[in-house]
Design a protein around this motif. Structure first.
Motif, mmCIF file in Angstrom:
data_model
loop_
_atom_site.group_PDB
_atom_site.id
_atom_site.type_symbol
_atom_site.label_atom_id
_atom_site.label_comp_id
_atom_site.label_asym_id
_atom_site.label_seq_id
_atom_site.Cartn_x
_atom_site.Cartn_y
_atom_site.Cartn_z
ATOM 1 N N ILE A 211 -12.768 151.207 -39.752
ATOM 2 C CA ILE A 211 -13.020 152.370 -40.607
ATOM 3 C C ILE A 211 -13.770 153.429 -39.822
ATOM 4 C CG2 ILE A 211 -14.197 153.162 -42.670
ATOM 5 C CD1 ILE A 211 -13.783 150.333 -43.766
ATOM 6 N N LEU A 212 -14.774 152.981 -39.076
ATOM 7 C CA LEU A 212 -15.545 153.935 -38.269
ATOM 8 C C LEU A 212 -14.632 154.640 -37.278
ATOM 9 C CD1 LEU A 212 -18.837 151.996 -37.614
ATOM 10 C CD2 LEU A 212 -18.583 154.202 -38.736
ATOM 11 N N GLY A 213 -13.754 153.845 -36.659
ATOM 12 C CA GLY A 213 -12.827 154.428 -35.703
ATOM 13 C C GLY A 213 -11.962 155.475 -36.366
ATOM 14 N N GLU A 214 -11.489 155.142 -37.557
ATOM 15 C CA GLU A 214 -10.591 156.075 -38.237
ATOM 16 C C GLU A 214 -11.312 157.372 -38.605
ATOM 17 O OE1 GLU A 214 -8.375 154.115 -41.248
ATOM 18 O OE2 GLU A 214 -7.347 155.954 -41.828
ATOM 19 N N SER A 215 -12.560 157.213 -39.084
ATOM 20 C CA SER A 215 -13.259 158.446 -39.451
ATOM 21 C C SER A 215 -13.561 159.266 -38.204
ATOM 22 C CB SER A 215 -14.521 158.137 -40.250
ATOM 23 O OG SER A 215 -15.268 157.158 -39.604
ATOM 24 N N CYS A 216 -13.798 158.579 -37.082
ATOM 25 C CA CYS A 216 -14.021 159.325 -35.842
ATOM 26 C C CYS A 216 -12.766 160.084 -35.442
ATOM 27 C CB CYS A 216 -14.416 158.382 -34.718
ATOM 28 S SG CYS A 216 -16.100 157.827 -34.865
ATOM 29 N N ILE A 217 -11.606 159.426 -35.623
ATOM 30 C CA ILE A 217 -10.356 160.120 -35.324
ATOM 31 C C ILE A 217 -10.246 161.359 -36.195
ATOM 32 C CG2 ILE A 217 -7.834 159.974 -35.378
ATOM 33 C CD1 ILE A 217 -8.160 156.951 -34.933
ATOM 34 N N GLY A 218 -10.590 161.165 -37.483
ATOM 35 C CA GLY A 218 -10.507 162.277 -38.420
ATOM 36 C C GLY A 218 -11.435 163.410 -38.018
ATOM 37 N N LEU A 219 -12.598 163.046 -37.474
ATOM 38 C CA LEU A 219 -13.565 164.074 -37.089
ATOM 39 C C LEU A 219 -13.260 164.653 -35.717
ATOM 40 C CD1 LEU A 219 -16.819 162.328 -38.319
ATOM 41 C CD2 LEU A 219 -15.761 164.361 -39.277
ATOM 42 N N GLY A 220 -12.283 164.061 -35.057
ATOM 43 C CA GLY A 220 -11.897 164.589 -33.755
ATOM 44 C C GLY A 220 -12.715 164.035 -32.607
ATOM 45 N N LYS A 221 -13.565 163.036 -32.880
ATOM 46 C CA LYS A 221 -14.348 162.447 -31.788
ATOM 47 C C LYS A 221 -13.556 161.291 -31.196
ATOM 48 C CE LYS A 221 -18.656 163.484 -34.142
ATOM 49 N NZ LYS A 221 -19.693 162.881 -34.995
ATOM 50 N N LEU A 222 -12.604 161.624 -30.353
ATOM 51 C CA LEU A 222 -11.638 160.609 -29.928
ATOM 52 C C LEU A 222 -12.266 159.557 -29.029
ATOM 53 C CD1 LEU A 222 -8.408 162.682 -29.384
ATOM 54 C CD2 LEU A 222 -9.170 161.415 -31.374
ATOM 55 N N GLN B 118 -15.283 158.457 -29.021
ATOM 56 C CA GLN B 118 -16.071 157.527 -29.826
ATOM 57 C C GLN B 118 -15.144 156.568 -30.586
ATOM 58 O OE1 GLN B 118 -18.939 159.695 -32.049
ATOM 59 N NE2 GLN B 118 -20.037 157.841 -32.664
ATOM 60 N N ALA B 119 -14.061 157.131 -31.109
ATOM 61 C CA ALA B 119 -13.087 156.309 -31.831
ATOM 62 C C ALA B 119 -12.540 155.240 -30.897
ATOM 63 C CB ALA B 119 -11.949 157.173 -32.340
ATOM 64 N N ASP B 120 -12.264 155.663 -29.671
ATOM 65 C CA ASP B 120 -11.754 154.734 -28.672
ATOM 66 C C ASP B 120 -12.711 153.568 -28.506
ATOM 67 O OD1 ASP B 120 -9.760 154.073 -27.078
ATOM 68 O OD2 ASP B 120 -10.039 155.643 -25.571
ATOM 69 N N GLU B 121 -13.989 153.899 -28.472
ATOM 70 C CA GLU B 121 -15.011 152.867 -28.266
ATOM 71 C C GLU B 121 -15.012 151.864 -29.415
ATOM 72 O OE1 GLU B 121 -19.315 153.977 -27.557
ATOM 73 O OE2 GLU B 121 -18.179 155.057 -26.007
ATOM 74 N N TYR B 122 -15.011 152.394 -30.627
ATOM 75 C CA TYR B 122 -15.038 151.505 -31.790
ATOM 76 C C TYR B 122 -13.810 150.606 -31.809
ATOM 77 C CZ TYR B 122 -18.964 153.804 -34.094
ATOM 78 O OH TYR B 122 -20.199 154.281 -34.420
ATOM 79 N N LEU B 123 -12.670 151.224 -31.542
ATOM 80 C CA LEU B 123 -11.428 150.443 -31.619
ATOM 81 C C LEU B 123 -11.356 149.430 -30.488
ATOM 82 C CD1 LEU B 123 -8.875 153.158 -32.702
ATOM 83 C CD2 LEU B 123 -10.021 151.439 -34.076
#
Lengths: 401, 502
Positions: free
Chosen positions: A134-145, A147-152
């Motif tokens: 979920i965190l990754g997805e919200s990061c994607i939504g916020l454009g923080k790619l 960070q999203a990469d890290e979570y995923l």
């Protein structure tokens, strides 16, 4: 309520709920959550705190003195159970916010769920993965790619390390990875991940489940952006079909005459409600988002396709019907009727007309009830509503006489 | 604190090295000799690494995942989601069927579709082709792809897949409008055939009927090449199939529901008539005749059987004629018209003899014998039973052999009965002697002319014999039968023994 860190007891540091910085504020209701500034408190309140404020109070208060081992164990079990429940609640909330497009707001809830999950299951458990996702997805939504990469990546690693992790979670991971890659613009990789998502979801739920349809939808979006319209269209159709079948079943289930319950009392009523399958909040939000975007897509098609349009409209109408938004349901129902006017499939248009009739009936019942300020209708099936309406009408007659 | 650590980059060389490091430094020149080899090894290593380039993510996945997984991923990545769905559900369906069949089912031994990579590849190839065509809206191609898949599985012997793909063929054919329903008709035929093989005759009949209706309007246009190189119209083909399926249904119904099964036979006969195939029509008539005969409606039966007989005669089909004669004779016999019956039976015998069909011959002889027996012509009866007995012995058909043997005995007894009773009635010395002779050594002298009654026979012999010989003719027959049966039983016993020892 403002606090002065110097006034804290010695050795105790209160940290901000969101950013883990020293806290200067406190929630006045539960008195167990602290914030560094007003913005963070507001964000947390909107995101999740409003729902869990009271529960947090009971969860975070220190363990009372319990003399026997059994009682202590019981207390710990109760707390763990409560925390597990909180994990579910926070996750569903954040997912719902995600589907509604409120990425920023979904972060506090996701953080909260991650925290609870760590408390219950430990740091390396696979149970943390949904929160990471979920965190990754919200990061994607916020454009923080990044960070999203890290979570995923964290989620991916956990899944790889866990033998026999469930297909459902793998599918979710692949879906998020696919979304990430799509956001990065790496379409082939995105397709690969989404394909894996669909495969895993199919293994878990079957190819025609609403939980699989999400993968189809994202894949369609990727194909659409690649400019392969025909493939995207066929995938969108598939998604619509899946939702259509599912919602149709729910509507049929709700509108059919329930068999006369044998025996009186709460037992009989419970049995009736059991049978009904419903959507949870996140699924509702997903359905609204997915179907509306397909509708938009259909509307902006260069070539007007009456059949696809009718189907989407009908499905949307059923969705709003299930969500008790009768006005919108009727609106879309009318659109579906218009779109299906020229189609050859008699059965389909007949279904729509029948559905419209049900809407009419419901509306009448709602109007007659709202006149009497009866607001708790939502949980009742049509039959019950009608019974209630007739009951009210009788009362009115008596009053008149 | 930091001063204690040795500097990392030292331009001056060894001067600042701690004491323990110096030894290592001094060792260096010695190592130089072997370092060339080291270098070679590292170079080779690098070279090998270059040869073996890094795996891409996809290759890693291929290695990790099952064959089906990889296949599905490829399909989905290319956007063939419908094909994926179909393939995936087929595999799952088979696994579920196996689960449902229980642990003792033979399905646990057979190779599942998941593990048959060649078949999976074939399905993928044709399904993606079909999906492409479907997207373009060319349903003829979709039909063709699916049809080829069905044919492929017909070759490999996967019945359930054949059924599935023919069924989807029909679905596709329903969407094809350009050829006036020819494809639809074909699809109905295939589905019907598949259902028939699965023993779902009634459903198969429905599909054949649809096929019939579709082909009726295009009697002369739609032709198929049969294997023998003949041209057959769809319509005739439909009639033939319908006729066959109706016959099967009526067979299945059997004696449970006579009226229904008769109804189906009538339908079969109608369709056979429409197909304009003489042979088929004759066969249908024959079956209908037999059914009417069984049902007790002999007149109608005779009409149909005569039809069949004529058809056979026209086609010069001796075997059919024989069967027709047999059935007609039976029908006549049932009605009580023995002369006609005998006439047809003789014809039956003749055809059977001409064709040298032993089983038919045997049956014909037997029937003739029975008829003669019932009209009282024991001599002929005996002769035919004898022939039947000989033929069945030549064929070594035990059941027929035993039956004919008993019948032969009965006929002989019938033949002898008359003379025997005259002998008993007359009761003079010669007669009694003959009877006694027959009794002791089975020497039949009854056919000799009786001596004229001159004087009374010696009473002593007569009285001594009278007690034994006072049985009437029926008892003789019984005795004869019993004796025959005894031998039969003995024979059976010995044959059983032989079987057991064997």
């Amino acid at each position: 309520m403002t606090l002065n860190p110097l006034a804290f007891p010695k050795g105790v540091k209160y940290l901000c709920e969101l950013c883990q910085k020293p806290a200067y504020m406190q929630c006045t209701q539960c008195r167990v959550t602290y914030y560094c500034c007003v913005e963070h408190q507001r964000a947390d309140w909107i995101g999740i705190h409003e729902k869990i404020c009271q529960t947090l109070m009971s969860l975070r208060k220190p363990q009372p003195f319990l003399p026997s081992h059994e009682e202590r164990k019981k207390w710990a079990d109760a707390i763990a159970e409560e925390k597990r429940h909180m994990i579910d609640l926070t996750r569903t909330t954040s997912r719902k916010l995600l589907f509604e497009g409120k990425h920023e707001q979904s972060v506090p809830a996701a953080m909260q769920s991650l925290r609870f999950a760590i408390e219950v299951y430990g740091l390396t458990s696979i149970e943390l993965v949904p929160s990471y996702l979920i965190l990754g997805e919200s990061c994607i939504g916020l454009g923080k790619l990044s960070q999203a990469d890290e979570y995923l990546a964290q989620a991916n690693w956990t899944i790889l390390k866990t033998p026999n992790s469930s297909k459902a979670i793998q599918s979710k991971l692949h879906r998020n990875l696919g979304l990430l890659n799509a956001a990065k613009g790496d379409f082939p990789e995105a397709l690969r991940q989404l394909a894996d998502d669909i495969y895993n979801a199919s293994e878990e739920y079957g190819t025609d489940d609403i939980r699989t349809s999400g993968g189809y939808f994202h894949m369609a979006n990727v194909f659409f952006r690649q400019g392969k319209r025909d493939i995207a269209d066929s995938l969108y159709n598939q998604v619509t079909d899946i939702w259509h079948t599912y919602l149709d079943r729910i509507v049929k289930c709700r509108t059919q005459t329930p068999p006369t319950p044998r025996g009186v009392g709460p037992g009989a009523v419970e049995k009736l409600e059991d049978k009904e399958e419903g959507l949870d909040e996140a699924q509702e939000a997903e359905a609204v988002q997915v179907l509306n975007s397909i509708y938009d897509m259909q509307e902006h098609q260069p070539i007007y396709q009456p059949l696809g349009m009718a189907k989407v409209c009908y499905t949307l109408a059923m969705l709003y019907f299930v969500l008790h938004d009768i006005k919108k349901a009727k609106e879309f129902g009318r659109k579906a009727v218009v779109a299906s006017d020229n189609s050859a499939d008699d059965n389909f248009s007949r279904n729509i007309v029948e559905f419209m009739k049900i809407c009419e009936r419901i509306r009448y019942v709602l109007v007659s009830c709202s006149a009497l300020k009866y607001n708790h209708l939502n949980h009742y099936t049509i039959e019950k509503e009608e019974n209630y309406a007739s009951h009210i009408r009788k009362q009115q007659c008596q009053e008149v006489t | 604190m930091t001063t204690l650590l040795p500097p990392i980059n030292n331009k001056n060389g060894r001067s600042n090295l701690p004491s323990y490091a110096k030894n290592v430094q001094e060792d260096r020149p010695r190592k130089n000799g072997s370092s060339r080899r080291d270098k070679e090894i590292t170079e080779e290593h690098q070279h090998l690494q270059e040869l073996q380039r890094n795996l891409t993510k996809m290759e890693i996945d291929n290695y990790r995942n099952s064959y089906k997984h990889t296949l599905c991923l490829e399909m989905l990545r290319e956007g063939y989601h419908l094909s994926f769905r179909e393939l995936f559900n087929l595999v799952r369906q088979q696994l579920e069927e196996r689960e449902a069949a229980g642990p003792e089912s033979f399905m646990w031994i057979q190779t599942m579709l998941v593990n048959e990579h060649e078949k999976l590849d074939t399905i993928r190839f044709f399904l993606t082709q079909a999906e492409n065509a479907q997207r373009a809206g060319v349903y003829e191609d979709v039909y063709q792809s699916r049809y080829e898949l069905a044919c492929y599985f017909q070759k490999t012997g996967d019945k359930w897949l054949v059924d599935h793909f023919f069924a989807t063929c029909l679905d596709t054919a329903n969407l094809v409008v350009s050829d006036g329903g020819k494809m639809k008709a074909e699809a109905h035929l295939h589905v019907g055939m598949a259902l028939e093989q699965n023993d779902k005759n009634l459903q198969a009949a429905e599909h054949f009927e649809a096929y019939y209706k579709l082909s009726k309007e295009h009697k002369d246009e739609w032709l198929i090449q049969t294997e023998e190189g003949l041209c057959l119209s769809f319509f005739a083909d439909a009639c033939i199939n319908l006729c066959r399926i109706y016959t099967t249904i009526s067979d299945r119904l059997g004696s449970e529901d006579m009226e229904k099964s008769l109804g189906y036979l009538v339908m079969a006969f109608d369709k056979a008539k429409e197909s304009e195939e003489t042979r088929l029509e004759g066969e249908a008539a024959y079956r209908l005749g037999l059914e009417y005969h069984k049902y007790g409606n002999v007149d109608t039966a005779l009409v149909h059987l005569h039809n069949f007989y004529d058809a056979c005669k026209r086609a010069d089909d001796k075997e059919g004629m024989g069967r027709a004669c047999d059935a007609i004779a039976k029908a006549y016999a049932k009605e009580g018209r023995k002369e006609e019956s005998i006439e047809y039976l003789l014809q039956f015998v003749q055809t059977a003899e001409e064709r040298g069909m032993e089983a038919e011959q045997c049956r014909a002889y037997h029937n003739l014998g029975e008829i003669y027996n019932s009209v009282g012509k024991y001599k002929e009866a005996r002769e035919y039973f004898n022939r039947a007995y000989n033929t069945s012995r030549a064929m070594s058909d035990t059941a027929a052999l035993q039956m004919n043997r008993v019948q032969l005995g009965i006929a002989e007894a019938h033949g002898m009965l008359e003379m025997y009773s005259t002998h008993v009635v007359q009761g003079d010395r010669t007669c009694l002697l003959r009877i006694a002779e027959w009794k002791s050594v089975r020497n039949n002298q009854f056919y000799k002319p009786l001596p004229v009654l001159a004087d009374a026979a010696p009473q002593d012999i007569a009285s001594s014999l009278n007690e034994e010989e006072s049985r009437d003719g029926e008892e003789v027959e019984e005795a004869h039968n019993a004796e025959e049966e005894d031998t039969v039983i003995n024979e059976q016993a010995t044959s059983h023994e032989v079987e057991e020892t064997g």
